[in-house]
Write a protein that holds these residues in place. Sequence first.
Motif, PDB file in Angstrom:
ATOM      1  N   PHE A 174     -12.402 -30.440  -9.162  1.00  0.00           N
ATOM      2  CA  PHE A 174     -12.484 -29.550  -8.008  1.00  0.00           C
ATOM      3  C   PHE A 174     -13.887 -29.592  -7.410  1.00  0.00           C
ATOM      4  CE2 PHE A 174     -13.642 -25.457  -6.218  1.00  0.00           C
ATOM      5  CZ  PHE A 174     -12.594 -25.164  -5.362  1.00  0.00           C
ATOM      6  N   ALA A 175     -14.906 -29.510  -8.263  1.00  0.00           N
ATOM      7  CA  ALA A 175     -16.290 -29.530  -7.790  1.00  0.00           C
ATOM      8  C   ALA A 175     -16.609 -30.827  -7.062  1.00  0.00           C
ATOM      9  CB  ALA A 175     -17.248 -29.326  -8.965  1.00  0.00           C
ATOM     10  N   ARG A 176     -16.111 -31.925  -7.572  1.00  0.00           N
ATOM     11  CA  ARG A 176     -16.354 -33.211  -6.907  1.00  0.00           C
ATOM     12  C   ARG A 176     -15.641 -33.271  -5.561  1.00  0.00           C
ATOM     13  NH1 ARG A 176     -15.851 -34.701 -12.301  1.00  0.00           N
ATOM     14  NH2 ARG A 176     -13.660 -35.284 -12.100  1.00  0.00           N
ATOM     15  N   ALA A 177     -14.457 -32.670  -5.475  1.00  0.00           N
ATOM     16  CA  ALA A 177     -13.694 -32.707  -4.224  1.00  0.00           C
ATOM     17  C   ALA A 177     -14.383 -31.912  -3.112  1.00  0.00           C
ATOM     18  CB  ALA A 177     -12.279 -32.185  -4.446  1.00  0.00           C
ATOM     19  N   VAL A 178     -15.032 -30.797  -3.472  1.00  0.00           N
ATOM     20  CA  VAL A 178     -15.663 -29.970  -2.433  1.00  0.00           C
ATOM     21  C   VAL A 178     -17.098 -30.401  -2.134  1.00  0.00           C
ATOM     22  CG1 VAL A 178     -14.219 -27.973  -2.934  1.00  0.00           C
ATOM     23  CG2 VAL A 178     -16.432 -28.207  -4.093  1.00  0.00           C
TER      24      VAL A 178
ATOM     25  N   ALA B 244     -10.841 -32.309   1.722  1.00  0.00           N
ATOM     26  CA  ALA B 244     -11.791 -33.424   1.735  1.00  0.00           C
ATOM     27  C   ALA B 244     -11.147 -34.737   2.164  1.00  0.00           C
ATOM     28  CB  ALA B 244     -12.410 -33.583   0.356  1.00  0.00           C
ATOM     29  N   ARG B 245      -9.819 -34.733   2.282  1.00  0.00           N
ATOM     30  CA  ARG B 245      -9.072 -35.940   2.623  1.00  0.00           C
ATOM     31  C   ARG B 245      -9.316 -37.060   1.615  1.00  0.00           C
ATOM     32  NH1 ARG B 245      -9.510 -36.180   9.300  1.00  0.00           N
ATOM     33  NH2 ARG B 245      -8.735 -34.061   9.637  1.00  0.00           N
ATOM     34  N   VAL B 246      -9.266 -36.657   0.335  1.00  0.00           N
ATOM     35  CA  VAL B 246      -9.370 -37.617  -0.756  1.00  0.00           C
ATOM     36  C   VAL B 246      -8.120 -37.490  -1.616  1.00  0.00           C
ATOM     37  CG1 VAL B 246     -11.889 -37.565  -0.756  1.00  0.00           C
ATOM     38  CG2 VAL B 246     -10.619 -36.004  -2.261  1.00  0.00           C
ATOM     39  N   ASP B 247      -7.880 -38.482  -2.438  1.00  0.00           N
ATOM     40  CA  ASP B 247      -6.685 -38.492  -3.277  1.00  0.00           C
ATOM     41  C   ASP B 247      -6.768 -37.399  -4.334  1.00  0.00           C
ATOM     42  OD1 ASP B 247      -4.170 -39.678  -4.126  1.00  0.00           O
ATOM     43  OD2 ASP B 247      -5.252 -40.358  -5.904  1.00  0.00           O
TER      44      ASP B 247
END
Length: 258
Positions: free
Chosen positions: A25-29, A141-144
Amino acid sequence: MQQLQIHDLDVERLATGLREETGAFARAVAGLDPHAPVPTCPEWRVRDLVGHIGQAHRWSAELVRTRAAAPVPDPRAAEPGAPREWPEWLRDGADALVAAVVDGGPATPVWTFLDERPAAFWLRRMLADTAVHHADAAGAARVDFAIAPDLAADTISEGLGLIAAAGSANLQPALAELRGDGETLQLRPDDLGAGWLITRTPAGVIWERRTADADVTVSGAVRDLLLVFSRRTDPDDDRITITGDRALLDHWWAHTAF
Protein backbone atom coordinates in the motif's frame (compact mmCIF):
# COMPACT_ATOMS: atom_id res chain seq x y z
CA MET A 1 -23.74 -19.61 10.45
CA GLN A 2 -20.09 -19.83 9.44
CA GLN A 3 -17.83 -19.06 12.38
CA LEU A 4 -15.99 -15.83 11.74
CA GLN A 5 -12.68 -16.90 13.26
CA ILE A 6 -12.25 -20.03 11.10
CA HIS A 7 -9.61 -19.45 8.45
CA ASP A 8 -6.63 -21.05 6.75
CA LEU A 9 -3.92 -18.63 7.87
CA ASP A 10 -2.19 -18.87 11.25
CA VAL A 11 -1.35 -15.83 13.32
CA GLU A 12 2.22 -15.69 12.01
CA ARG A 13 0.98 -15.54 8.41
CA LEU A 14 -1.65 -12.97 9.30
CA ALA A 15 1.09 -10.82 10.83
CA THR A 16 3.48 -11.17 7.89
CA GLY A 17 0.58 -10.65 5.51
CA LEU A 18 -0.44 -7.42 7.24
CA ARG A 19 3.10 -6.15 6.91
CA GLU A 20 3.28 -7.24 3.25
CA GLU A 21 0.05 -5.48 2.32
CA THR A 22 0.90 -2.37 4.34
CA GLY A 23 4.24 -2.14 2.54
CA ALA A 24 2.57 -2.67 -0.84
CA PHE A 25 0.00 0.00 0.00
CA ALA A 26 2.78 2.43 0.94
CA ARG A 27 4.57 1.80 -2.34
CA ALA A 28 1.35 2.33 -4.30
CA VAL A 29 0.69 5.76 -2.77
CA ALA A 30 4.31 6.91 -3.01
CA GLY A 31 4.54 10.01 -5.19
CA LEU A 32 0.78 10.55 -5.43
CA ASP A 33 -0.74 13.94 -4.83
CA PRO A 34 -2.22 13.78 -1.29
CA HIS A 35 -5.26 15.69 -2.56
CA ALA A 36 -5.87 13.46 -5.59
CA PRO A 37 -9.19 11.55 -5.62
CA VAL A 38 -9.39 7.80 -5.12
CA PRO A 39 -11.61 6.47 -7.96
CA THR A 40 -12.91 3.45 -6.03
CA CYS A 41 -13.50 5.51 -2.85
CA PRO A 42 -14.80 8.72 -4.43
CA GLU A 43 -15.50 10.41 -1.10
CA TRP A 44 -11.80 10.16 -0.13
CA ARG A 45 -8.58 11.80 -1.24
CA VAL A 46 -5.29 9.87 -1.23
CA ARG A 47 -4.42 11.44 2.12
CA ASP A 48 -7.70 10.18 3.59
CA LEU A 49 -6.94 6.67 2.36
CA VAL A 50 -3.48 6.75 3.93
CA GLY A 51 -4.92 8.22 7.12
CA HIS A 52 -7.54 5.51 7.33
CA ILE A 53 -5.04 2.65 7.10
CA GLY A 54 -2.60 3.97 9.68
CA GLN A 55 -5.38 5.14 11.96
CA ALA A 56 -7.33 1.86 11.73
CA HIS A 57 -4.26 -0.18 12.62
CA ARG A 58 -3.61 1.98 15.69
CA TRP A 59 -7.30 2.01 16.68
CA SER A 60 -7.59 -1.78 16.52
CA ALA A 61 -4.29 -2.17 18.41
CA GLU A 62 -5.76 -0.06 21.21
CA LEU A 63 -8.94 -2.17 21.21
CA VAL A 64 -6.84 -5.29 21.66
CA ARG A 65 -4.72 -3.73 24.40
CA THR A 66 -7.69 -2.39 26.39
CA ARG A 67 -10.31 -5.01 25.42
CA ALA A 68 -12.81 -2.13 25.43
CA ALA A 69 -15.09 -0.63 22.80
CA ALA A 70 -14.11 2.67 21.21
CA PRO A 71 -15.78 4.92 18.61
CA VAL A 72 -14.79 4.34 14.99
CA PRO A 73 -12.37 7.15 14.10
CA ASP A 74 -12.82 9.61 11.24
CA PRO A 75 -10.01 9.11 8.70
CA ARG A 76 -10.06 12.80 7.90
CA ALA A 77 -8.89 13.44 11.47
CA ALA A 78 -5.79 11.26 11.06
CA GLU A 79 -2.37 12.89 10.92
CA PRO A 80 -0.18 10.75 8.66
CA GLY A 81 2.38 13.52 8.27
CA ALA A 82 4.09 14.57 5.07
CA PRO A 83 4.05 12.07 2.19
CA ARG A 84 7.74 11.28 2.71
CA GLU A 85 6.81 10.11 6.23
CA TRP A 86 3.97 7.84 5.14
CA PRO A 87 5.94 4.57 4.79
CA GLU A 88 7.29 4.74 8.36
CA TRP A 89 3.96 5.91 9.80
CA LEU A 90 2.11 3.07 8.08
CA ARG A 91 4.72 0.50 9.11
CA ASP A 92 4.56 1.64 12.74
CA GLY A 93 0.78 1.23 12.80
CA ALA A 94 0.94 -2.32 11.45
CA ASP A 95 3.71 -3.21 13.89
CA ALA A 96 1.65 -1.81 16.78
CA LEU A 97 -1.28 -4.07 15.92
CA VAL A 98 0.89 -7.16 15.52
CA ALA A 99 2.56 -6.47 18.87
CA ALA A 100 -0.77 -5.93 20.63
CA VAL A 101 -2.16 -9.24 19.38
CA VAL A 102 1.00 -11.28 19.99
CA ASP A 103 1.78 -9.76 23.40
CA GLY A 104 -1.79 -9.94 24.65
CA GLY A 105 -2.40 -13.42 23.22
CA PRO A 106 -4.15 -14.12 19.89
CA ALA A 107 -6.89 -16.10 21.65
CA THR A 108 -7.62 -13.43 24.28
CA PRO A 109 -11.29 -12.33 24.04
CA VAL A 110 -11.68 -8.70 22.96
CA TRP A 111 -14.50 -6.39 21.86
CA THR A 112 -15.54 -6.37 18.20
CA PHE A 113 -18.43 -4.71 16.39
CA LEU A 114 -20.25 -8.06 16.29
CA ASP A 115 -19.54 -9.62 19.67
CA GLU A 116 -16.57 -10.71 21.74
CA ARG A 117 -13.94 -12.49 19.60
CA PRO A 118 -10.32 -13.66 19.91
CA ALA A 119 -7.80 -10.83 19.49
CA ALA A 120 -6.61 -12.38 16.22
CA PHE A 121 -9.94 -11.20 14.76
CA TRP A 122 -8.51 -7.68 14.50
CA LEU A 123 -5.30 -8.85 12.87
CA ARG A 124 -7.33 -10.64 10.22
CA ARG A 125 -9.86 -7.78 9.84
CA MET A 126 -7.11 -5.23 9.33
CA LEU A 127 -5.25 -7.48 6.89
CA ALA A 128 -8.41 -7.75 4.79
CA ASP A 129 -9.11 -4.02 5.03
CA THR A 130 -5.54 -3.18 4.06
CA ALA A 131 -5.60 -5.60 1.11
CA VAL A 132 -8.78 -4.02 -0.30
CA HIS A 133 -7.45 -0.50 0.20
CA HIS A 134 -4.17 -1.57 -1.42
CA ALA A 135 -6.33 -2.23 -4.48
CA ASP A 136 -7.79 1.29 -4.10
CA ALA A 137 -4.31 2.77 -3.90
CA ALA A 138 -3.12 0.80 -6.93
CA GLY A 139 -6.10 2.06 -8.88
CA ALA A 140 -5.41 5.65 -7.88
CA ALA A 141 -1.76 5.24 -8.94
CA ARG A 142 -2.72 3.37 -12.11
CA VAL A 143 -0.39 0.51 -11.27
CA ASP A 144 -1.05 -3.21 -11.16
CA PHE A 145 -2.59 -4.64 -8.01
CA ALA A 146 -0.57 -7.67 -6.93
CA ILE A 147 -1.34 -9.76 -3.85
CA ALA A 148 -0.25 -13.21 -2.64
CA PRO A 149 -2.94 -15.78 -3.51
CA ASP A 150 -3.29 -16.98 0.08
CA LEU A 151 -3.92 -13.43 1.28
CA ALA A 152 -6.44 -12.76 -1.48
CA ALA A 153 -8.26 -15.99 -0.63
CA ASP A 154 -8.41 -15.25 3.07
CA THR A 155 -9.66 -11.73 2.39
CA ILE A 156 -12.59 -13.23 0.49
CA SER A 157 -13.26 -15.72 3.29
CA GLU A 158 -13.06 -12.98 5.90
CA GLY A 159 -15.55 -10.85 3.97
CA LEU A 160 -17.95 -13.76 3.62
CA GLY A 161 -17.61 -14.37 7.34
CA LEU A 162 -18.75 -10.82 8.01
CA ILE A 163 -21.69 -11.12 5.63
CA ALA A 164 -22.78 -14.43 7.18
CA ALA A 165 -22.27 -13.42 10.82
CA ALA A 166 -25.29 -13.27 13.09
CA GLY A 167 -26.32 -9.64 13.46
CA SER A 168 -24.59 -8.46 10.29
CA ALA A 169 -27.85 -7.09 8.86
CA ASN A 170 -28.19 -4.89 11.93
CA LEU A 171 -24.96 -3.18 10.89
CA GLN A 172 -25.63 -3.25 7.13
CA PRO A 173 -29.39 -3.47 6.51
CA ALA A 174 -28.90 -4.24 2.80
CA LEU A 175 -27.51 -7.65 3.80
CA ALA A 176 -31.01 -8.69 4.90
CA GLU A 177 -31.94 -8.71 1.19
CA LEU A 178 -29.52 -11.61 0.68
CA ARG A 179 -31.86 -14.00 2.46
CA GLY A 180 -33.24 -16.50 -0.01
CA ASP A 181 -34.56 -19.98 -0.70
CA GLY A 182 -31.43 -21.96 -1.42
CA GLU A 183 -30.04 -19.99 -4.37
CA THR A 184 -26.32 -20.64 -4.79
CA LEU A 185 -23.35 -18.63 -6.04
CA GLN A 186 -19.88 -20.04 -6.68
CA LEU A 187 -16.61 -18.13 -6.68
CA ARG A 188 -14.23 -20.44 -8.51
CA PRO A 189 -10.52 -19.50 -8.62
CA ASP A 190 -8.48 -20.73 -11.56
CA ASP A 191 -5.23 -20.66 -9.59
CA LEU A 192 -6.26 -22.31 -6.29
CA GLY A 193 -7.91 -25.53 -5.27
CA ALA A 194 -11.26 -24.99 -3.57
CA GLY A 195 -13.62 -22.14 -4.32
CA TRP A 196 -16.40 -20.59 -2.26
CA LEU A 197 -19.96 -21.94 -2.39
CA ILE A 198 -22.44 -19.34 -1.12
CA THR A 199 -26.03 -20.28 -0.32
CA ARG A 200 -28.88 -17.87 0.37
CA THR A 201 -31.18 -19.32 3.03
CA PRO A 202 -34.28 -17.89 4.76
CA ALA A 203 -32.08 -17.18 7.79
CA GLY A 204 -29.29 -15.51 5.83
CA VAL A 205 -26.14 -16.34 3.91
CA ILE A 206 -24.10 -19.47 4.62
CA TRP A 207 -20.93 -20.49 2.80
CA GLU A 208 -18.44 -23.30 2.46
CA ARG A 209 -14.90 -23.44 1.13
CA ARG A 210 -15.50 -25.96 -1.65
CA THR A 211 -16.14 -26.13 -5.37
CA ALA A 212 -19.54 -27.32 -6.57
CA ASP A 213 -22.16 -26.63 -9.21
CA ALA A 214 -24.16 -23.48 -8.48
CA ASP A 215 -26.90 -21.32 -9.95
CA VAL A 216 -24.26 -18.80 -10.99
CA THR A 217 -20.48 -19.24 -11.10
CA VAL A 218 -17.86 -16.49 -11.21
CA SER A 219 -14.45 -17.73 -12.36
CA GLY A 220 -11.04 -16.11 -12.59
CA ALA A 221 -7.73 -15.75 -10.79
CA VAL A 222 -8.21 -15.34 -7.04
CA ARG A 223 -6.84 -11.79 -7.26
CA ASP A 224 -9.56 -10.91 -9.76
CA LEU A 225 -12.24 -12.67 -7.73
CA LEU A 226 -11.20 -10.53 -4.77
CA LEU A 227 -11.55 -7.37 -6.86
CA VAL A 228 -15.07 -8.40 -7.93
CA PHE A 229 -16.04 -9.55 -4.44
CA SER A 230 -14.87 -6.26 -2.91
CA ARG A 231 -16.55 -4.29 -5.71
CA ARG A 232 -13.24 -2.85 -6.89
CA THR A 233 -13.90 -4.05 -10.42
CA ASP A 234 -17.05 -4.79 -12.36
CA PRO A 235 -18.18 -8.41 -12.91
CA ASP A 236 -17.98 -7.66 -16.65
CA ASP A 237 -14.19 -7.31 -16.40
CA ASP A 238 -12.72 -9.35 -19.25
CA ARG A 239 -10.60 -11.35 -16.76
CA ILE A 240 -13.79 -12.75 -15.21
CA THR A 241 -16.06 -15.49 -16.60
CA ILE A 242 -19.69 -15.70 -15.50
CA THR A 243 -21.91 -18.71 -16.17
CA GLY A 244 -25.48 -19.25 -15.03
CA ASP A 245 -28.03 -16.86 -13.54
CA ARG A 246 -26.58 -13.38 -14.05
CA ALA A 247 -29.55 -11.76 -12.29
CA LEU A 248 -28.61 -13.63 -9.11
CA LEU A 249 -25.07 -12.24 -9.29
CA ASP A 250 -26.37 -8.73 -9.95
CA HIS A 251 -28.61 -8.96 -6.89
CA TRP A 252 -25.63 -10.04 -4.76
CA TRP A 253 -23.54 -7.21 -6.18
CA ALA A 254 -26.24 -4.64 -5.40
CA HIS A 255 -26.51 -5.64 -1.74
CA THR A 256 -22.90 -6.23 -0.68
CA ALA A 257 -21.50 -2.71 -0.63
CA PHE A 258 -19.60 -2.38 2.65
